[in-house]
Design a protein around this motif. Structure first.
Motif, PDB file in Angstrom:
ATOM      1  N   GLY A  23       0.853  -1.186   0.000  1.00 39.96           N
ATOM      2  CA  GLY A  23       0.000   0.000   0.000  1.00 39.96           C
ATOM      3  C   GLY A  23       0.881   1.225   0.000  1.00 39.96           C
ATOM      4  N   LYS A  24       0.278   2.362   0.336  1.00 38.16           N
ATOM      5  CA  LYS A  24       1.044   3.605   0.440  1.00 38.16           C
ATOM      6  C   LYS A  24       0.903   4.161   1.843  1.00 38.16           C
ATOM      7  N   VAL A  25       1.914   4.879   2.280  1.00 35.81           N
ATOM      8  CA  VAL A  25       1.876   5.520   3.594  1.00 35.81           C
ATOM      9  C   VAL A  25       0.921   6.709   3.483  1.00 35.81           C
ATOM     10  N   ASP A  26      -0.223   6.604   4.162  1.00 33.45           N
ATOM     11  CA  ASP A  26      -1.226   7.665   4.097  1.00 33.45           C
ATOM     12  C   ASP A  26      -1.126   8.650   5.256  1.00 33.45           C
ATOM     13  N   ASP A  27      -0.583   8.221   6.373  1.00 32.74           N
ATOM     14  CA  ASP A  27      -0.402   9.115   7.504  1.00 32.74           C
ATOM     15  C   ASP A  27       0.616   8.486   8.449  1.00 32.74           C
ATOM     16  N   VAL A  45      -2.043   3.248   6.953  1.00 32.98           N
ATOM     17  CA  VAL A  45      -2.326   2.963   5.548  1.00 32.98           C
ATOM     18  C   VAL A  45      -3.825   2.775   5.369  1.00 32.98           C
ATOM     19  N   GLY A  46      -4.367   3.319   4.305  1.00 30.77           N
ATOM     20  CA  GLY A  46      -5.764   3.089   3.975  1.00 30.77           C
ATOM     21  C   GLY A  46      -6.581   4.361   3.897  1.00 30.77           C
ATOM     22  N   PRO A  47      -7.788   4.233   3.361  1.00 31.45           N
ATOM     23  CA  PRO A  47      -8.617   5.414   3.132  1.00 31.45           C
ATOM     24  C   PRO A  47      -9.031   6.135   4.411  1.00 31.45           C
ATOM     25  N   GLY A  48      -9.147   5.425   5.525  1.00 27.99           N
ATOM     26  CA  GLY A  48      -9.471   6.092   6.783  1.00 27.99           C
ATOM     27  C   GLY A  48      -8.368   7.048   7.198  1.00 27.99           C
ATOM     28  N   GLU A  52      -8.532  11.282   7.034  1.00 25.38           N
ATOM     29  CA  GLU A  52      -8.223  12.123   8.194  1.00 25.38           C
ATOM     30  C   GLU A  52      -7.127  13.125   7.852  1.00 25.38           C
ATOM     31  N   ARG A  53      -6.127  12.693   7.106  1.00 29.44           N
ATOM     32  CA  ARG A  53      -5.020  13.578   6.748  1.00 29.44           C
ATOM     33  C   ARG A  53      -5.480  14.684   5.808  1.00 29.44           C
ATOM     34  N   VAL A  54      -6.301  14.335   4.811  1.00 27.16           N
ATOM     35  CA  VAL A  54      -6.782  15.321   3.844  1.00 27.16           C
ATOM     36  C   VAL A  54      -7.714  16.309   4.528  1.00 27.16           C
ATOM     37  N   ARG A  60     -13.696  13.601   4.291  1.00 23.19           N
ATOM     38  CA  ARG A  60     -14.896  12.906   4.781  1.00 23.19           C
ATOM     39  C   ARG A  60     -15.492  12.036   3.685  1.00 23.19           C
ATOM     40  N   LEU A  61     -15.460  12.519   2.439  1.00 20.42           N
ATOM     41  CA  LEU A  61     -15.958  11.733   1.309  1.00 20.42           C
ATOM     42  C   LEU A  61     -15.143  10.452   1.126  1.00 20.42           C
ATOM     43  N   LEU A  62     -13.835  10.549   1.266  1.00 20.38           N
ATOM     44  CA  LEU A  62     -12.974   9.356   1.180  1.00 20.38           C
ATOM     45  C   LEU A  62     -13.356   8.335   2.248  1.00 20.38           C
ATOM     46  N   ILE A  63     -13.568   8.810   3.453  1.00 16.75           N
ATOM     47  CA  ILE A  63     -13.925   7.912   4.554  1.00 16.75           C
ATOM     48  C   ILE A  63     -15.298   7.296   4.329  1.00 16.75           C
TER      49      ILE A  63
END
Length: 126
Positions: A23-27, A45-48, A52-54, A60-63
Motif C-alpha cells: 500500500g502507500k503511507v497515508d499518515d 495505511v488506507g482510506p481512513g 483524516e489527513r486530507v 470525509r468523502l474518502l472515509i
C-alpha cells in the motif's frame, strides 16, 4: 534513521520483504520517548488514514466511500509499526511479509465479496 517525514514517508509505496506492494503511507503516528523527543511510531495505511489527513469535505468523502465496503464502522487504518521498516528510499521497505501484516478492512471486504468470486482467483500465478 533520520529523514524529513513529510517528504520521505508520506505517499511512499510500502514494499514487503518479498518485494510485494502493500500500500502507500497515508499518515504517520508519532510518540514521545522518555526524553520527550518525538519519533515515528506507526505508519498508517488506507482510506481512513488518508481521509483524516486530507480533512474537510474531500477527506470525509474518502472515509464515507471506504465505509461502504466494510461491516465494522468507522473504517480503521492498517497500522504498521515503524520498527518493521528496514530502509526508506523511493519506497518504504519492510522486514515483514505482506501476509504477516494485518489486513486492511476495505481490502478484506473487496477480497471476500469481489476477488474471491472471480473464477480462478485462488490459482493466480505468482
Amino acid at each position: 534513521m533520520r529523514f524529513q517525514v513529510g517528504r520521505q514517508l508520506l505517499d511512499r509505496q510500502l514494499v514487503d520483504v518479498d518485494g510485494r506492494l502493500v500500500g502507500k503511507v497515508d499518515d504517520i503516528e508519532f510518540d514521545l520517548d522518555d526524553d520527550q523527543v518525538p519519533y515515528v511510531r506507526t505508519l498508517l495505511v488506507g482510506p481512513g488514514a488518508l481521509g483524516e489527513r486530507v480533512g474537510g469535505r474531500l477527506g470525509r468523502l474518502l472515509i464515507l466511500a471506504a465505509e461502504r465496503f466494510v461491516t465494522d464502522r468507522p473504517v480503521t487504518a492498517l497500522r504498521i509499526p515503524f520498527h518493521l521498516v528496514t530502509r526508506v528510499d523511493s519506497a518504504v521497505w519492510l522486514r515483514a511479509r505482506a501476509d504477516e501484516l494485518p489486513e486492511s478492512p476495505v481490502e478484506e471486504w473487496l477480497r471476500r465479496h469481489l476477488i474471491d468470486r472471480i473464477p480462478g482467483s485462488g490459482h493466480a500465478s505468482g
